[in-house]
Design a protein around this motif. Structure first.
Motif, PDB file in Angstrom:
ATOM      1  N   PHE A 164       0.867  -1.184   0.000  1.00  0.00           N
ATOM      2  CA  PHE A 164       0.000   0.000   0.000  1.00  0.00           C
ATOM      3  C   PHE A 164       0.903   1.234   0.000  1.00  0.00           C
ATOM      4  N   PHE A 165       1.456   1.454  -1.185  1.00  0.00           N
ATOM      5  CA  PHE A 165       2.581   2.352  -1.395  1.00  0.00           C
ATOM      6  C   PHE A 165       2.373   2.910  -2.801  1.00  0.00           C
ATOM      7  N   ALA A 166       2.240   4.229  -2.922  1.00  0.00           N
ATOM      8  CA  ALA A 166       1.848   4.825  -4.209  1.00  0.00           C
ATOM      9  C   ALA A 166       2.689   4.354  -5.390  1.00  0.00           C
ATOM     10  N   PRO A 167       4.023   4.187  -5.267  1.00  0.00           N
ATOM     11  CA  PRO A 167       4.796   3.710  -6.417  1.00  0.00           C
ATOM     12  C   PRO A 167       4.431   2.324  -6.913  1.00  0.00           C
ATOM     13  N   VAL A 168       3.626   1.564  -6.172  1.00  0.00           N
ATOM     14  CA  VAL A 168       3.147   0.277  -6.694  1.00  0.00           C
ATOM     15  C   VAL A 168       2.317   0.494  -7.959  1.00  0.00           C
ATOM     16  N   GLU A 169       1.862   1.736  -8.192  1.00  0.00           N
ATOM     17  CA  GLU A 169       1.182   2.063  -9.449  1.00  0.00           C
ATOM     18  C   GLU A 169       2.056   1.727 -10.657  1.00  0.00           C
TER      19      GLU A 169
ATOM     20  N   GLY B 162      -0.017  -1.662 -15.026  1.00  0.00           N
ATOM     21  CA  GLY B 162      -0.171  -1.301 -16.422  1.00  0.00           C
ATOM     22  C   GLY B 162       0.376   0.062 -16.764  1.00  0.00           C
ATOM     23  N   TYR B 163       1.284   0.576 -15.950  1.00  0.00           N
ATOM     24  CA  TYR B 163       1.793   1.932 -16.109  1.00  0.00           C
ATOM     25  C   TYR B 163       2.717   1.996 -17.317  1.00  0.00           C
ATOM     26  N   ALA B 164       2.472   2.952 -18.211  1.00  0.00           N
ATOM     27  CA  ALA B 164       3.255   3.077 -19.445  1.00  0.00           C
ATOM     28  C   ALA B 164       4.497   3.918 -19.178  1.00  0.00           C
ATOM     29  N   GLU B 165       5.493   3.302 -18.631  1.00  0.00           N
ATOM     30  CA  GLU B 165       6.790   3.930 -18.395  1.00  0.00           C
ATOM     31  C   GLU B 165       7.832   2.832 -18.293  1.00  0.00           C
ATOM     32  N   CYS B 166       9.060   3.191 -18.084  1.00  0.00           N
ATOM     33  CA  CYS B 166      10.149   2.214 -18.005  1.00  0.00           C
ATOM     34  C   CYS B 166      10.693   2.099 -16.585  1.00  0.00           C
ATOM     35  N   TYR B 167       9.801   2.188 -15.595  1.00  0.00           N
ATOM     36  CA  TYR B 167      10.234   2.193 -14.203  1.00  0.00           C
ATOM     37  C   TYR B 167       9.848   0.939 -13.424  1.00  0.00           C
ATOM     38  N   SER B 168       9.079   0.027 -14.000  1.00  0.00           N
ATOM     39  CA  SER B 168       8.561  -1.085 -13.207  1.00  0.00           C
ATOM     40  C   SER B 168       9.680  -2.019 -12.747  1.00  0.00           C
ATOM     41  N   TYR B 169      10.576  -2.415 -13.647  1.00  0.00           N
ATOM     42  CA  TYR B 169      11.653  -3.314 -13.227  1.00  0.00           C
ATOM     43  C   TYR B 169      12.689  -2.576 -12.392  1.00  0.00           C
TER      44      TYR B 169
ATOM     45  N   LEU C 208       2.476  11.799  -1.244  1.00  0.00           N
ATOM     46  CA  LEU C 208       1.992  10.809  -2.205  1.00  0.00           C
ATOM     47  C   LEU C 208       2.754   9.499  -2.057  1.00  0.00           C
ATOM     48  N   PHE C 209       4.067   9.560  -1.951  1.00  0.00           N
ATOM     49  CA  PHE C 209       4.890   8.361  -1.940  1.00  0.00           C
ATOM     50  C   PHE C 209       4.597   7.463  -0.740  1.00  0.00           C
ATOM     51  N   ALA C 210       4.901   7.938   0.434  1.00  0.00           N
ATOM     52  CA  ALA C 210       4.860   7.073   1.613  1.00  0.00           C
ATOM     53  C   ALA C 210       4.599   7.909   2.856  1.00  0.00           C
ATOM     54  N   PRO C 211       3.402   8.485   3.003  1.00  0.00           N
ATOM     55  CA  PRO C 211       3.166   9.370   4.148  1.00  0.00           C
ATOM     56  C   PRO C 211       3.316   8.670   5.488  1.00  0.00           C
ATOM     57  N   VAL C 212       2.839   7.418   5.598  1.00  0.00           N
ATOM     58  CA  VAL C 212       2.918   6.709   6.873  1.00  0.00           C
ATOM     59  C   VAL C 212       4.361   6.344   7.188  1.00  0.00           C
ATOM     60  N   ALA C 213       5.102   5.862   6.207  1.00  0.00           N
ATOM     61  CA  ALA C 213       6.502   5.493   6.441  1.00  0.00           C
ATOM     62  C   ALA C 213       7.328   6.710   6.839  1.00  0.00           C
ATOM     63  N   VAL C 214       7.095   7.848   6.181  1.00  0.00           N
ATOM     64  CA  VAL C 214       7.822   9.069   6.538  1.00  0.00           C
ATOM     65  C   VAL C 214       7.453   9.498   7.958  1.00  0.00           C
ATOM     66  N   ALA C 215       6.183   9.372   8.320  1.00  0.00           N
ATOM     67  CA  ALA C 215       5.755   9.706   9.681  1.00  0.00           C
ATOM     68  C   ALA C 215       6.430   8.788  10.697  1.00  0.00           C
TER      69      ALA C 215
ATOM     70  N   TRP D 158       6.072  12.763 -11.129  1.00  0.00           N
ATOM     71  CA  TRP D 158       6.189  12.094  -9.836  1.00  0.00           C
ATOM     72  C   TRP D 158       6.914  10.756  -9.944  1.00  0.00           C
ATOM     73  N   ASP D 159       6.783  10.088 -11.086  1.00  0.00           N
ATOM     74  CA  ASP D 159       7.349   8.754 -11.224  1.00  0.00           C
ATOM     75  C   ASP D 159       8.866   8.752 -11.338  1.00  0.00           C
ATOM     76  N   LEU D 160       9.492   9.921 -11.536  1.00  0.00           N
ATOM     77  CA  LEU D 160      10.945   9.983 -11.646  1.00  0.00           C
ATOM     78  C   LEU D 160      11.619   9.415 -10.401  1.00  0.00           C
ATOM     79  N   PHE D 161      11.039   9.667  -9.216  1.00  0.00           N
ATOM     80  CA  PHE D 161      11.620   9.187  -7.957  1.00  0.00           C
ATOM     81  C   PHE D 161      10.782   8.098  -7.300  1.00  0.00           C
ATOM     82  N   ALA D 162       9.839   7.529  -8.056  1.00  0.00           N
ATOM     83  CA  ALA D 162       8.961   6.522  -7.459  1.00  0.00           C
ATOM     84  C   ALA D 162       9.728   5.269  -7.062  1.00  0.00           C
ATOM     85  N   ALA D 163      10.630   4.797  -7.909  1.00  0.00           N
ATOM     86  CA  ALA D 163      11.354   3.558  -7.609  1.00  0.00           C
ATOM     87  C   ALA D 163      12.254   3.683  -6.377  1.00  0.00           C
ATOM     88  N   PRO D 164      13.102   4.712  -6.287  1.00  0.00           N
ATOM     89  CA  PRO D 164      13.947   4.804  -5.085  1.00  0.00           C
ATOM     90  C   PRO D 164      13.187   5.188  -3.818  1.00  0.00           C
ATOM     91  N   ALA D 165      11.908   5.607  -3.939  1.00  0.00           N
ATOM     92  CA  ALA D 165      11.151   6.020  -2.746  1.00  0.00           C
ATOM     93  C   ALA D 165      10.948   4.883  -1.763  1.00  0.00           C
TER      94      ALA D 165
END
Length: 763
Positions: A244-249, A253-260, A391-398, A447-454
Motif C-alpha cells: 500500500f505504497f503509491a509507487p506500486v502504481e 499497467g503503467y506506461a513507463e520504463c520504471y517497473s523493473y 503521495l509516496f509514503a506518508p505513513v513510512a515518513v511519519a 512524480w514517477d521519476l523518484f517513485a522507484a527509489p522512494a
C-alpha cells in the motif's frame, strides 16, 4: 525429580528449546552479531525490560498517533479544497461521498481507540501466519493473486511522465531511448519479436510487462518481510507498507520504463538492510543494484547507499577493503557491461548515444533554479516537494520522523546502529534530490521519476521502529500504521484504474504547476482526446472528442505561446480534421515564433502547394531540405513542387531523399521514374519502376518499365543480340502482355509491344 518435590507442586526443569515464531511456525534464527561487539536481538535493539520498552516507546507512539491524525485531517481538507495545492493527499476527493466519510473515520478510530491495537493483534497472529508461514503461499499464491488485482486495477491514462511518448516511440520502432536503457529496448524489441504493431499493442505490451514485474515485486516483498525480522507484527507491517505504497502504481499497467527499476530498488534496499543485520553478504545488494542500473540508469539515485558497505561495514563484513570492493563493484560492473554489450550489438551506435545523452539534452538544466517562479526560494516548490512525499509514503515518513532517536543522534551516541544512520541518511538524500533536481514536466506530473527509489522511506520507517521496540513492534503501531496506509493509498489506485477519474485528478493536480509544465500537460490531455477520437466509430462522438482536443491545444498555446510545438500540434489537428484555412493561419504563427521549426516549414510548404502557390512552397521546402529533421513527407512535397516548376534535377534529389526515409512509397518511385524518363536517365527510370513493381504491381509501373527498357534499347540494336539485351526485351514484352491480357492496353502500349516483338525476332 523426587516425590517430595512433586508433592510440593514444583515445576520440573526443562531444557530450553529455541523459540518458535507464532506466525512463521519455525524456529527463530539466532540474533545477528551486534555492530559494536555485543550480541543483540534482531533489529539491533539493546535488551531492555518490558516496562522500560513501554516507557521508551510512549513518546514516539504518542507522536506517531498525532502525526497520523494530522495526515488524515490533511487528507480531509485536501478532498474539500481541491488538488491544486494538496495534490499528494487529495485522493478522497474522487471517491464516492460515503467513502469520503468512512475512510477517514476508520483511520481515526484505529489511531485513537483500542480497535487499532486489536487490529494489530489480528494482523500479528492469524493474518501474518496465513501469509508467511508457508513458502508456497508467500511466493506463489500471493504473487498470483496480486498480479490479477494489478491487472484489474491497471492504469488507463498515460499522461504522467513520458507515458504517451514512450508508447509512440515503441510503436514507431525506435529501438533506443537514452536513460531508459535496457528496459525501453526490451519493450521495443519484444513488440517486433511477438509480431505486434501499432500504438494500442505497444501500450498493451507496457501493461503486461509492468504487471509481470508486479508479481515479482509482491514475491520479493514477501521474502523481504520474512528475511528482515522474525517478529510477525514487523513482517505484516513491512509487507503492508511495501504494497500500500503509491509507487506500486508502476506495476499497474503503467506506461513507463520504471517497473523493473522499482523491483530491483526494492530488492536493493532490502538486501542492504539484511546485510547490516548479518543475514547476507555484500554481494546481494550489489547484484540488486546492478540489476536496477541495467534496466534504468535512474538507479544511480541510490548509488550513495553503496558507499557505507565499503567504508562503514557491519562487524561481520570482510575486514579487507579490497575484498569488499570486489564484492560490491564486480557484480555491478559485470551486469552493466552485459547491458552495454547487448545494446551495442543490437545497433546502439555512437551517433545514437551522442543524440540520446548529449544533443537532445543540450541546454536542459539539471538542477532547479535558485529564484523565479517555482524556484528554490518559491514556497510553491517546497509545497510540491511535500506533496510528493505525501503521495509516496506518508505513513513510512511519519514513522521515520517519530521513531528516530533524535537525542542519541544529536549526541552522536554509538548506540544508534549503523543501518539506522544509513537508511535515515538515504531518506534524507533522496529528499534533497527531489528538492534540487529540475523536473521539467512539473513535480505533480513527473512524480514517477523518484517513485522507484522512494522505497527507501518504507525501509527506513520500519527499521527505526524495529530498533525502537527491540525487534517486536507494538500491536497498536502495527494496526494504526497499516490501516492508515491502506485508507490513504487505495483511493490512489482506484483513481488511476479509470481514465475519467484519473483525467479529472490530473487536470486539478497540474493547475498550479510551472507554466511550461502546465502547458505541456494540457497538450497531453489534448492528445488523449485526439486518440480517443481516432478510435471512435460514431461520427458525432468523434466530432465531440476532436473539439475537446482542439480546446486543450488552444489552452496550451494560451498558457505558453512562445513554444512552436504547442502551436504545431494545434495546427496539425486542424489540418487533419479538414480545416486547412485555420491550420494555415496557425502555421504562419509557428513560423513567426520559430522560423526553423521543422513541422512548421513542412506544413507551410504543403499548404502552399495545395493552393498551387509553388514559389512560396519551394522556399519553405528548401529551408528543410537535407536537414536531419526532414521527414519523407517533407522531401516528397519538395519533389512535387520542384517538378511543377520544371526543376527536374532538384525534384529527383528530393524524391531520392524521401525514399531513403520511407522505402515503401511506390507512388514516389513512379514519380522518380517518370522524371528519369523525361531527363533521359533511362537507367534511373528502370530501377525505380522495378522497385515500384516489387512493392505494388500496377499497370502504370508495368508499362513504365517496358517504356524505360525499350527507350534505352531502341537506338542500340546491337544490344538486341546479347543475352542481357534479349532478357531485358523479353521482360519488357512480358510486362506489356500482362496489360494487354487484362484489356487495359492503349494504342501506344500495343505499338511498343509490336516493336519489341520485331526486335526479338530480328535479333
Amino acid at each position: 525429580m523426587s516425590k517430595a518435590t512433586r508433592r510440593r507442586g514444583a515445576k520440573p526443569r526443562s531444557r530450553k528449546k529455541p523459540a518458535r515464531d507464532a506466525a512463521a511456525g519455525r524456529r527463530r534464527a539466532p540474533a545477528a552479531p551486534a555492530e559494536h561487539g555485543r550480541r543483540e536481538p534482531p533489529g539491533d535493539a539493546p535488551r531492555i525490560s518490558a516496562s522500560g520498552r513501554a516507557a521508551e516507546l510512549g513518546g514516539p507512539q504518542r507522536a506517531l498517533r498525532l502525526v497520523l491524525t494530522a495526515l488524515v485531517l490533511l487528507g480531509v481538507v485536501a478532498s474539500q479544497t481541491g488538488a491544486a495545492h494538496l495534490w499528494g493527499i487529495s485522493h478522497w476527493a474522487y471517491v464516492p461521498l460515503p467513502w469520503q466519510i468512512l475512510l477517514p473515520l476508520l483511520a481515526v478510530v484505529c489511531i485513537w481507540t483500542p480497535i487499532g491495537e486489536r487490529v494489530g493483534r489480528v494482523l500479528r497472529a492469524p493474518i501474518a501466519g496465513a501469509l508467511f508461514r508457508r513458502r508456497w503461499v508467500a511466493y506463489g499464491v500471493l504473487p498470483l493473486v496480486g498480479v490479477a488485482l494489478l491487472w484489474i486495477s491497471r492504469s488507463r491514462l498515460h499522461c504522467y511522465g513520458d507515458g504517451w511518448l514512450l508508447g509512440e516511440l515503441v510503436a514507431r520502432g525506435a529501438p533506443f531511448h537514452g536513460f531508459d536503457f535496457v528496459d525501453y529496448h526490451l519493450h521495443a524489441r519484444l513488440l517486433g519479436w511477438l509480431g505486434l504493431s501499432g500504438e494500442a499493442q505497444a501500450f498493451q505490451l507496457f501493461a503486461v510487462m509492468s504487471t509481470i514485474a508486479g508479481g515479482f515485486y509482491i514475491a520479493g516483498s514477501a521474502w523481504a518481510s520474512r528475511a528482515l525480522t522474525d517478529d510477525s507484527g514487523g513482517r505484516v507491517l513491512l509487507f503492508a507498507l511495501l504494497l500500500f505504497f503509491a509507487p506500486v502504481e508502476m506495476f499497474m499497467g503503467y506506461a513507463e520504463c520504471y517497473s523493473y527499476l522499482a523491483l530491483f530498488m526494492m530488492l536493493f534496499v532490502v538486501t542492504l538492510a539484511a546485510h547490516y543485520a548479518g543475514r547476507v553478504s555484500a554481494t546481494w545488494p550489489a547484484l540488486a543494484f546492478g540489476g536496477g542500473v541495467t534496466f534504468h540508469l535512474d538507479a544511480l539515485f541510490l548509488a550513495p547507499l553503496l558507499v557505507p558497505i565499503l567504508f562503514w561495514p557491519p562487524e561481520h563484513a570482510a575486514p579487507d577493503l579490497r575484498r569488499r570492493l570486489a564484492q560490491v563493484l564486480l557484480p555491478i560492473l559485470a551486469l552493466f557491461a552485459l547491458a552495454v554489450a547487448f545494446l551495442l550489438l543490437d545497433g546502439y551506435t555512437r551517433a545514437l548515444i551522442e543524440l540520446d545523452f548529449f544533443k537532445m539534452r543540450a541546454g536542459q538544466r539539471l538542477l532547479e533554479r535558485w529564484s523565479g517562479a517555482h524556484g528554490l526560494l518559491d514556497w510553491r516548490h517546497w509545497r510540491d516537494v511535500l506533496n510528493l512525499l505525501l503521495l509516496f509514503a506518508p505513513v513510512a515518513v511519519a514513522m521515520l520522523a517519530c521513531g528516530l532517536p533524535w537525542r542519541a543522534i544529536a549526541r552522536r551516541r554509538r548506540a544508534v546502529p549503523r543501518r539506522i544512520w544509513i537508511f535515515a541518511g538515504g531518506a534524507l538524500w533522496l529528499t534533497l534530490l527531489i528538492a534540487l533536481i529540475h523536473m521539467k514536466l512539473g513535480i505533480a506530473r513527473d512524480w514517477d521519476l523518484f517513485a522507484a527509489p522512494a522505497v527507501v522511506y518504507v525501509l527506513a520507517g520500519v527499521l527505526v521502529w524495529m530498533q525502537r521496540s527491540g525487534g517486536r513492534i507494538p500491536a497498536r503501531v502495527v494496526g494504526m500504521a497499516t490501516v492508515t496506509s491502506i485508507v490513504l493509498t487505495v483511493p490512489w489506485f482506484w483513481i488511476n484504474a479509470d481514465a475519467e477519474r484519473a483525467l479529472t485528478r490530473f487536470e486539478e493536480a497540474i493547475a498550479d504547476q510551472p507554466r511550461f509544465a502546465r502547458a505541456y500537460a494540457h497538450e497531453e490531455i489534448g492528445k488523449y482526446f485526439r486518440k480517443q477520437a481516432e478510435a471512435a466509430s460514431d461520427a458525432q462522438r468523434k466530432t465531440e472528442l476532436i473539439e475537446r482536443a482542439l480546446a486543450e491545444y488552444r489552452h496550451t498555446v494560451e498558457i505558453f505561446p512562445s513554444n512552436p510545438r504547442f502551436h504545431g500540434v494545434l495546427g496539425a489537428l486542424l489540418f487533419n480534421s479538414g480545416d486547412h484555412a485555420a491550420a494555415f493561419d496557425v502555421f504562419q504563427r509557428v513560423y513567426e515564433v520559430d522560423s526553423t521549426y521543422a513541422l512548421g516549414l513542412e506544413m507551410l510548404a504543403l499548404l502552399h502547394a495545395e493552393r498551387e502557390q509553388w514559389r512560396p512552397a519551394l522556399r519553405y521546402s528548401r529551408k528543410l531540405a537535407g536537414d536531419p529533421r526532414e521527414k519523407a513527407r517533407s522531401a516528397a512535397v519538395h519533389g512535387l513542387v520542384a517538378e511543377q516548376l520544371g526543376l527536374h534535377r532538384e525534384a529527383i534529389d528530393a524524391y531520392t531523399r524521401a525514399l531513403t526515409k520511407d522505402q515503401n512509397r511506390p507512388d514516389l518511385l513512379e514519380r522518380l521514374a517518370g522524371l528519369g524518363m523525361r531527363t533521359g536517365d533511362h537507367a534511373l527510370a528502370e530501377r525505380a519502376f522495378r522497385a515500384a513493381l516489387r512493392l505494388q504491381p500496377t499497370d502504370s509501373a508495368r508499362v513504365g518499365l517496358a517504356a524505360a527498357i525499350w527507350s534505352d534499347l531502341r537506338e542500340r540494336p546491337e544490344q538486341w543480340r546479347t543475352p542481357e539485351g534479349r532478357q531485358r526485351l523479353q521482360e519488357a514484352l512480358g510486362a506489356i502482355e500482362a496489360v494487354e491480357t487484362a484489356g487495359r492496353a492503349n494504342q501506344n502500349v500495343r505499338q511498343w509491344g509490336e516493336e519489341i516483338r520485331e526486335a526479338l525476332e530480328g535479333g
